[in-house]
Design a protein around this motif. Structure first.
Motif, mmCIF file in Angstrom:
data_model
loop_
_atom_site.group_PDB
_atom_site.id
_atom_site.type_symbol
_atom_site.label_atom_id
_atom_site.label_comp_id
_atom_site.label_asym_id
_atom_site.label_seq_id
_atom_site.Cartn_x
_atom_site.Cartn_y
_atom_site.Cartn_z
ATOM 1 N N PRO A 163 0.834 -1.211 0.000
ATOM 2 C CA PRO A 163 0.000 0.000 0.000
ATOM 3 C C PRO A 163 0.866 1.257 0.000
ATOM 4 C CG PRO A 163 0.086 -0.916 2.205
ATOM 5 C CD PRO A 163 0.853 -1.863 1.329
ATOM 6 N N SER B 169 -9.189 4.161 -9.766
ATOM 7 C CA SER B 169 -9.429 3.182 -8.702
ATOM 8 C C SER B 169 -8.175 2.949 -7.861
ATOM 9 C CB SER B 169 -9.884 1.861 -9.327
ATOM 10 O OG SER B 169 -9.749 0.807 -8.415
ATOM 11 N N ALA C 52 -7.749 0.475 -5.746
ATOM 12 C CA ALA C 52 -7.451 -0.961 -5.828
ATOM 13 C C ALA C 52 -6.663 -1.269 -7.105
ATOM 14 C CB ALA C 52 -8.749 -1.761 -5.799
ATOM 15 N N PHE D 210 -3.116 0.079 -6.733
ATOM 16 C CA PHE D 210 -2.335 -0.774 -5.837
ATOM 17 C C PHE D 210 -1.831 -2.013 -6.579
ATOM 18 C CE2 PHE D 210 -3.738 0.457 -1.219
ATOM 19 C CZ PHE D 210 -3.204 1.714 -1.420
ATOM 20 N N ILE E 132 -4.183 -5.689 0.977
ATOM 21 C CA ILE E 132 -4.427 -5.694 -0.477
ATOM 22 C C ILE E 132 -5.560 -6.657 -0.834
ATOM 23 C CG2 ILE E 132 -3.384 -5.945 -2.764
ATOM 24 C CD1 ILE E 132 -2.216 -3.659 -1.015
ATOM 25 N N ILE F 39 -8.930 -5.098 -0.005
ATOM 26 C CA ILE F 39 -9.314 -4.007 -0.919
ATOM 27 C C ILE F 39 -9.763 -4.583 -2.266
ATOM 28 C CG2 ILE F 39 -8.481 -1.996 -2.210
ATOM 29 C CD1 ILE F 39 -6.544 -1.483 0.151
ATOM 30 N N VAL F 40 -8.946 -5.502 -2.823
ATOM 31 C CA VAL F 40 -9.252 -6.074 -4.144
ATOM 32 C C VAL F 40 -10.552 -6.885 -4.101
ATOM 33 C CG1 VAL F 40 -8.444 -7.719 -5.902
ATOM 34 C CG2 VAL F 40 -6.847 -6.072 -4.909
ATOM 35 N N GLY G 216 -13.007 -6.305 -2.277
ATOM 36 C CA GLY G 216 -14.133 -5.418 -1.993
ATOM 37 C C GLY G 216 -14.686 -5.573 -0.589
ATOM 38 N N THR H 8 -12.648 -0.650 2.103
ATOM 39 C CA THR H 8 -12.007 0.403 1.298
ATOM 40 C C THR H 8 -10.552 0.561 1.733
ATOM 41 O OG1 THR H 8 -12.562 2.155 2.845
ATOM 42 C CG2 THR H 8 -14.194 1.655 1.134
ATOM 43 N N ALA H 9 -9.792 1.360 0.975
ATOM 44 C CA ALA H 9 -8.389 1.629 1.330
ATOM 45 C C ALA H 9 -8.304 2.308 2.695
ATOM 46 C CB ALA H 9 -7.742 2.504 0.263
ATOM 47 N N PRO I 27 -4.283 -5.470 -12.660
ATOM 48 C CA PRO I 27 -5.644 -4.925 -12.510
ATOM 49 C C PRO I 27 -6.637 -5.565 -13.497
ATOM 50 C CG PRO I 27 -4.053 -3.152 -12.543
ATOM 51 C CD PRO I 27 -3.302 -4.403 -12.879
ATOM 52 N N LEU J 42 -10.349 -4.726 -12.768
ATOM 53 C CA LEU J 42 -10.367 -3.417 -12.093
ATOM 54 C C LEU J 42 -10.014 -2.311 -13.077
ATOM 55 C CD1 LEU J 42 -8.618 -4.432 -8.777
ATOM 56 C CD2 LEU J 42 -11.007 -3.827 -9.037
#
Length: 431
Positions: free
Chosen positions: A157, A172, A174, A177, A233, A236-237, A239, A242-243, A426, A431
């Motif tokens: 992160p 995004s 995510a 990242f 991570i 976040i990925v 869902g 959130t970050a 991504p 993403l």
């Protein structure tokens, strides 16, 4: 094109920096002076102060103080020692083993703490004396530490990727990242190749080969620290959160881990909180002032004018990307990373999107450019930390630093012209 606003903005900003005004105040004052060209004094003062305040009104920005705090907790909680021990068993027996350990540890530390300063400080203070004892020059040790520390700003992160998401108008977090992993690892590998060649040339000591048992033991010791990556991570990925929520979870996790390792104490917490608050205050002031300047740029139509100017030079993607890379490398020499991202993203992003570049890909290009700037005088904060910890001078570090710079620029070239290096991961997660 109206030249007066941009002339006032650039000249006042450079003049303020030249007389030693702090960067945040230089940005805010030059934005105010630019507004005074167009509107009366009272609305100008009101608008600038309002824009500094509203620039910080973002849920995503809450992640920054939490990630700063988690980085401080990791630095003081014994995590760096365990990561170094694990890296030592992996590459300690290769030529320039301690330099390679520094790079791998910085990548792991950066991937967990997301802070170049924390990484440079931890690796320099732990590995610097050990490298010197083994016959490495302190200048080479400092050069390796300085350049490798910046990989943590690309490998997530990363606070600066959150700032870019804000400046880009919604890329995004995510996706950014995930996009940082391959470029960050590639940059680290290039640095390792240069360090290995330099160490072989200088005939530095080679450590003993570690047994599989030692590798496994150090891996198990470092596993709780590395597990934080999966939580942050992965969450976040997937869902799950959130970050911003992930950053709060990172603080809780590192606090518990430091307590388990018995390297964090209640008496030491106030200093950690104070240091984190001071760092956050500086970053937030820079963000507020930079968001104000971004708004002034937009108000005066400066990004559109620059965009038209660049596209009038050429509509060839390769030529425009070379120009933007050179401009960002130049900007990175004189400006700190956070304001540079906030000010120049609205200027360059419209240009590259017209040429078909993905905003996530451009974000990685921009961050890597500015990472190189962190290693260069006169504003390179990581350079000053690395040199200060090594107790040497910038002049002496420049020679071993140059081949490492070239390695970073080569990585930048590949990442610029091979977008899949940034976009593959991504894309894998839609993403």
């Amino acid at each position: 094109m109206e030249y007066l606003p941009i002339l006032v903005l650039v000249s006042s900003f450079l003049a303020l920096l030249a007389i030693g005004t702090p960067v945040a105040w230089s940005i805010a004052i030059s934005a105010l002076l630019t507004m005074l060209v167009s509107i009366p004094a009272l609305p100008a003062f009101t608008t600038v102060s309002q824009r500094i305040g509203t620039g910080l009104d973002s849920f995503a920005l809450l992640a920054i103080p939490f990630f700063v705090l988690s980085g401080e907790l990791m630095n003081k909680g014994g995590i760096a020692h365990r990561l170094i021990a694990f890296a030592k068993t992996l590459v300690g027996s290769l030529p320039g083993g301690l330099a390679l350990i520094n790079i791998i540890s910085a990548m792991l530390m950066g991937a967990i703490a997301g802070s170049a300063m924390a990484s440079a400080s931890a690796m320099g203070s732990i590995l610097g004396p050990e490298m010197e004892k083994e016959g490495y020059s302190k200048e080479f040790g400092a050069a390796v530490n300085i350049t490798s520390a910046t990989t943590g700003l690309i490998i997530p992160p990363s606070n600066i990727l959150i700032v870019y998401s804000l400046a880009s108008g919604g890329a995004s977090i995510a996706a950014l990242f995930l996009a940082g992993y391959i470029p960050g690892i590639l940059t680290g590998l290039f640095l390792m190749i240069v360090a290995l060649i330099w160490a072989k040339k200088k005939n530095y000591n080679v450590g003993k080969r570690s047994s599989l048992k030692e590798v496994f033991k150090t891996f198990v010791d470092a596993l709780p620290s590395l597990f934080l990556l999966i939580i942050v991570i992965g969450g976040i990925v997937a869902g799950i959160f959130t970050a911003t929520e992930a950053s709060a979870i990172a603080v809780l996790y590192t606090l518990i881990l430091g307590a388990i390792y018995k390297e964090l104490t209640l008496s030491g917490l106030p200093d950690i909180l104070l240091s984190s608050a001071a760092t956050t205050a500086v970053v937030m002031l820079l963000i507020g002032a930079s968001m104000c300047m971004s708004w002034v740029l937009s108000y005066e139509n400066i990004p559109q004018d620059i965009s038209s100017g660049l596209l009038s030079i050429s509509d060839n993607k390769i030529v425009i990307l070379i120009i933007i890379n050179l401009l960002l490398l130049f900007v990175g020499v004189f400006m700190d990373m956070t304001p540079a991202v906030l000010i120049f993203t609205p200027i360059f992003l419209p240009v590259v999107t017209k040429l078909g570049l993905h905003p996530v890909h451009f974000g990685i290009i921009m961050i890597l450019n500015l990472c190189i700037g962190l290693c260069t005088p006169p504003v390179g904060s990581v350079l000053f930390v690395g040199v200060g910890i090594a107790k040497t001078t910038i002049e002496k570090v420049i020679k071993p630093l140059m081949p490492l710079f070239l390695a970073m620029i080569l990585a930048l070239f590949l990442i610029t012209y091979f977008p899949q290096l940034s976009l593959w991961l991504p894309g894998l997660f839609d993403l």
